[in-house]
Design a protein around this motif. Structure first.
Motif, mmCIF file in Angstrom:
data_model
loop_
_atom_site.group_PDB
_atom_site.id
_atom_site.type_symbol
_atom_site.label_atom_id
_atom_site.label_comp_id
_atom_site.label_asym_id
_atom_site.label_seq_id
_atom_site.Cartn_x
_atom_site.Cartn_y
_atom_site.Cartn_z
ATOM 1 N N ALA A 14 0.869 -1.216 0.050
ATOM 2 C CA ALA A 14 -0.010 -0.043 0.120
ATOM 3 C C ALA A 14 0.741 1.166 -0.041
ATOM 4 O O ALA A 14 0.589 2.195 -0.751
ATOM 5 C CB ALA A 14 -0.777 -0.040 1.149
ATOM 6 N N GLU A 29 -6.004 1.905 0.193
ATOM 7 C CA GLU A 29 -6.964 0.862 1.107
ATOM 8 C C GLU A 29 -8.133 0.965 0.897
ATOM 9 O O GLU A 29 -9.013 0.005 1.028
ATOM 10 C CB GLU A 29 -6.319 1.238 2.546
ATOM 11 C CG GLU A 29 -4.929 0.687 2.702
ATOM 12 C CD GLU A 29 -4.476 1.147 4.061
ATOM 13 O OE1 GLU A 29 -5.011 1.977 4.713
ATOM 14 O OE2 GLU A 29 -3.633 0.549 4.592
ATOM 15 N N ILE A 32 -9.055 -0.517 -2.402
ATOM 16 C CA ILE A 32 -9.004 -1.964 -2.691
ATOM 17 C C ILE A 32 -9.989 -2.639 -1.613
ATOM 18 O O ILE A 32 -10.405 -3.758 -2.241
ATOM 19 C CB ILE A 32 -7.486 -2.361 -1.928
ATOM 20 C CG1 ILE A 32 -6.421 -2.018 -3.054
ATOM 21 C CG2 ILE A 32 -7.427 -4.026 -1.671
ATOM 22 C CD1 ILE A 32 -6.373 -2.685 -4.549
ATOM 23 N N GLU A 34 -9.924 -4.520 0.995
ATOM 24 C CA GLU A 34 -9.420 -5.573 1.458
ATOM 25 C C GLU A 34 -8.570 -5.088 2.619
ATOM 26 O O GLU A 34 -8.176 -4.086 2.689
ATOM 27 C CB GLU A 34 -8.802 -6.669 0.430
ATOM 28 C CG GLU A 34 -9.867 -7.082 -0.617
ATOM 29 C CD GLU A 34 -9.081 -7.903 -1.600
ATOM 30 O OE1 GLU A 34 -8.009 -8.491 -1.417
ATOM 31 O OE2 GLU A 34 -9.712 -7.885 -2.448
ATOM 32 N N TYR A 38 -1.370 -6.876 1.148
ATOM 33 C CA TYR A 38 -1.775 -6.712 -0.088
ATOM 34 C C TYR A 38 -0.836 -7.436 -1.194
ATOM 35 O O TYR A 38 0.245 -7.590 -1.029
ATOM 36 C CB TYR A 38 -2.030 -5.457 -0.507
ATOM 37 C CG TYR A 38 -2.757 -4.440 0.482
ATOM 38 C CD1 TYR A 38 -4.069 -4.518 0.545
ATOM 39 C CD2 TYR A 38 -2.383 -3.561 1.589
ATOM 40 C CE1 TYR A 38 -4.891 -4.115 1.051
ATOM 41 C CE2 TYR A 38 -3.051 -3.017 2.303
ATOM 42 C CZ TYR A 38 -4.352 -2.984 2.195
ATOM 43 O OH TYR A 38 -5.154 -2.531 3.121
ATOM 44 N N SER A 39 -1.480 -7.726 -2.088
ATOM 45 C CA SER A 39 -0.725 -8.534 -3.179
ATOM 46 C C SER A 39 -0.343 -7.850 -4.371
ATOM 47 O O SER A 39 -0.542 -6.579 -4.522
ATOM 48 C CB SER A 39 -1.610 -9.749 -4.020
ATOM 49 O OG SER A 39 -2.720 -9.013 -4.684
ATOM 50 N N ASP A 42 -2.991 -6.404 -6.393
ATOM 51 C CA ASP A 42 -3.678 -5.325 -6.009
ATOM 52 C C ASP A 42 -2.774 -3.983 -6.153
ATOM 53 O O ASP A 42 -3.576 -3.082 -6.801
ATOM 54 C CB ASP A 42 -3.989 -5.439 -4.307
ATOM 55 C CG ASP A 42 -4.612 -6.374 -3.767
ATOM 56 O OD1 ASP A 42 -5.701 -6.823 -4.444
ATOM 57 O OD2 ASP A 42 -4.396 -7.038 -2.767
ATOM 58 N N ARG A 45 -3.645 -3.646 -10.240
ATOM 59 C CA ARG A 45 -4.812 -2.833 -10.548
ATOM 60 C C ARG A 45 -5.000 -1.387 -9.879
ATOM 61 O O ARG A 45 -5.502 -0.729 -10.700
ATOM 62 C CB ARG A 45 -6.008 -3.598 -9.730
ATOM 63 C CG ARG A 45 -6.157 -5.038 -10.400
ATOM 64 C CD ARG A 45 -7.110 -5.692 -9.155
ATOM 65 N NE ARG A 45 -8.182 -5.263 -8.862
ATOM 66 C CZ ARG A 45 -8.841 -5.297 -7.539
ATOM 67 N NH1 ARG A 45 -8.041 -5.880 -6.519
ATOM 68 N NH2 ARG A 45 -9.764 -4.452 -7.281
ATOM 69 N N TYR A 46 -4.304 -0.992 -8.921
ATOM 70 C CA TYR A 46 -4.440 0.395 -8.465
ATOM 71 C C TYR A 46 -3.593 1.137 -9.228
ATOM 72 O O TYR A 46 -4.138 2.428 -9.756
ATOM 73 C CB TYR A 46 -4.087 0.371 -7.017
ATOM 74 C CG TYR A 46 -4.376 1.889 -6.356
ATOM 75 C CD1 TYR A 46 -5.392 2.537 -6.114
ATOM 76 C CD2 TYR A 46 -3.145 2.549 -6.194
ATOM 77 C CE1 TYR A 46 -5.414 3.487 -5.389
ATOM 78 C CE2 TYR A 46 -3.122 3.656 -5.511
ATOM 79 C CZ TYR A 46 -4.287 4.375 -5.189
ATOM 80 O OH TYR A 46 -4.485 5.534 -4.754
#
Length: 137
Positions: A14, A29, A32, A34, A38-39, A42, A45-46
């Motif tokens: 993050a 956060e 996401i 979640e 985080y992966s 993640d 995508r962000y």
């Protein structure tokens, strides 16, 4: 650029996503939706949503087949990257840091804000490019 420090033991992704996109960990956060850890997905995508892409393409100068090896050679100087390294605090765990093109910005709250890349055991190096043009933060 300011180094963003993670606020727990598992939110380094993050912090790096926020540094890449010049946003905040809270924005990441909230988007996401979640809980950490985080992966890489993640983060991908962000940053894509924010107009950044990870990785490079390559100009190929020979015919390839399924057994070919393809290498991409570039200077890391002035080329920001999402970098996954071996954690210094937690053996056997990976840790995300941000290479800003000159120094490593380490979100580890116990580490210096700016560090040299040779202090780390690098596992993954993913160059960051602004998809819509312009400079990275």
């Amino acid at each position: 650029m300011k180094t963003i420090k993670q606020n727990d033991d598992v939110s380094c992704v993050a912090a790096v996503a926020a540094m890449i996109t010049n946003t905040t960990m809270k924005e990441f956060e909230d988007w996401i939706e979640e809980k950490p850890p985080y992966s890489d997905i993640d983060l991908h995508r962000y940053v894509l949503k924010k107009g950044y892409v990870l990785g490079y393409g390559a100009e190929v100068s020979k015919k390839l087949n399924a057994e070919s090896n393809l290498y991409i050679n570039f200077s890391i100087r002035d080329n920001p990257a999402y970098v996954v390294v071996k954690s210094e605090r937690f053996p056997g765990i990976m840790h995300a840091v941000y290479w800003d093109g000159k120094v490593v910005r380490d979100p580890n709250p116990e580490a210096a804000d700016e560090r040299s890349i040779d202090e780390f055991d690098v596992i993954i190096w993913s160059p960051v490019t602004k998809a819509s043009g312009g400079n990275l933060p």
